[in-house]
Design a protein around this motif. Sequence first.
Motif, PDB file in Angstrom:
ATOM      1  N   THR A  98     -20.943 110.981  24.413  1.00  0.00           N
ATOM      2  CA  THR A  98     -21.783 112.155  24.623  1.00  0.00           C
ATOM      3  C   THR A  98     -23.203 111.673  24.848  1.00  0.00           C
ATOM      4  O   THR A  98     -23.805 111.035  23.986  1.00  0.00           O
ATOM      5  N   ASN A 112     -28.530 119.271  32.700  1.00  0.00           N
ATOM      6  CA  ASN A 112     -28.105 119.886  31.444  1.00  0.00           C
ATOM      7  C   ASN A 112     -28.430 119.002  30.251  1.00  0.00           C
ATOM      8  O   ASN A 112     -28.846 117.853  30.405  1.00  0.00           O
ATOM      9  N   SER A 136     -17.568 117.308  30.584  1.00  0.00           N
ATOM     10  CA  SER A 136     -17.942 118.518  29.866  1.00  0.00           C
ATOM     11  C   SER A 136     -19.459 118.470  29.720  1.00  0.00           C
ATOM     12  O   SER A 136     -20.006 117.462  29.288  1.00  0.00           O
ATOM     13  N   GLU A 137     -20.130 119.556  30.102  1.00  0.00           N
ATOM     14  CA  GLU A 137     -21.593 119.579  30.047  1.00  0.00           C
ATOM     15  C   GLU A 137     -22.069 120.743  29.183  1.00  0.00           C
ATOM     16  O   GLU A 137     -21.479 121.820  29.195  1.00  0.00           O
ATOM     17  N   VAL A 138     -23.123 120.486  28.461  1.00  0.00           N
ATOM     18  CA  VAL A 138     -23.693 121.500  27.573  1.00  0.00           C
ATOM     19  C   VAL A 138     -25.073 121.879  28.073  1.00  0.00           C
ATOM     20  O   VAL A 138     -25.947 121.014  28.228  1.00  0.00           O
ATOM     21  N   ASN A 141     -26.698 125.555  23.077  1.00  0.00           N
ATOM     22  CA  ASN A 141     -25.752 125.547  21.958  1.00  0.00           C
ATOM     23  C   ASN A 141     -24.585 126.501  22.162  1.00  0.00           C
ATOM     24  O   ASN A 141     -23.532 126.358  21.544  1.00  0.00           O
ATOM     25  N   SER A 144     -21.388 126.042  27.676  1.00  0.00           N
ATOM     26  CA  SER A 144     -20.904 124.773  28.203  1.00  0.00           C
ATOM     27  C   SER A 144     -19.997 125.040  29.398  1.00  0.00           C
ATOM     28  O   SER A 144     -19.521 126.152  29.599  1.00  0.00           O
TER      29      SER A 144
END
Length: 215
Positions: A98, A112, A136-138, A141, A144
Amino acid sequence: MNKKILFVLGMMLFLNCNTSKSDEDNKFYFSFYNNKNVRTKAGMFIVERKKGTLLDSVFVYEKNKKVLSFQENLDKHGVYRYILNKKTLTHSLNDSLTLSVNYDLSFIPFINKETTLINKKTYMFNQKHYKIYHYSEVQSNHRSFDSYYLENVGFICYYNFDSDNYILCDSTNIESLKIKEVTNQLINDTTFFARYTVAKLFPKYYRKPNNKISL
């Protein structure tokens, strides 16, 4: 006589520089697709990549207006972004780590807060191999999504499981890159595209009815 020679040489240099620059300015056109795979908004984003000796300059346009620009470098380790004079590895090509960015800027779906490499897959078309990386991108909070990057090209797809919509690169000015054929394999791959893989994890996921275009 010397002035004429210098003028001719200068014109040749000018034309050669312009030709090489034009050849290296690649454009990628992104369209918006709904949950029925219907393209509801063509040319939602245009990404222009200007090749450089060490770094590429990337410009993002929405409705013919530049909304984002940054410098980027692709190598065997991953995607490096240079924003606000800070070099950051944003997308790893090798490890499922991550990665958190170290600049206070975000712009869906390109910039992001965090990214994690999920898996990768190679497709074949016309005897050419195309390796695609799934992340997977955030963005925050509570938000995503999934993104896909094509090796040696960059960002090609964004998928939002909450709305079941996606943004897809379906056209480019690179004649040798049959992008539509490659991305068509991606969105129909039930073992790789997040629409299908995430649905297996959340078979009873409820989506609120929403007909508006949303990222």
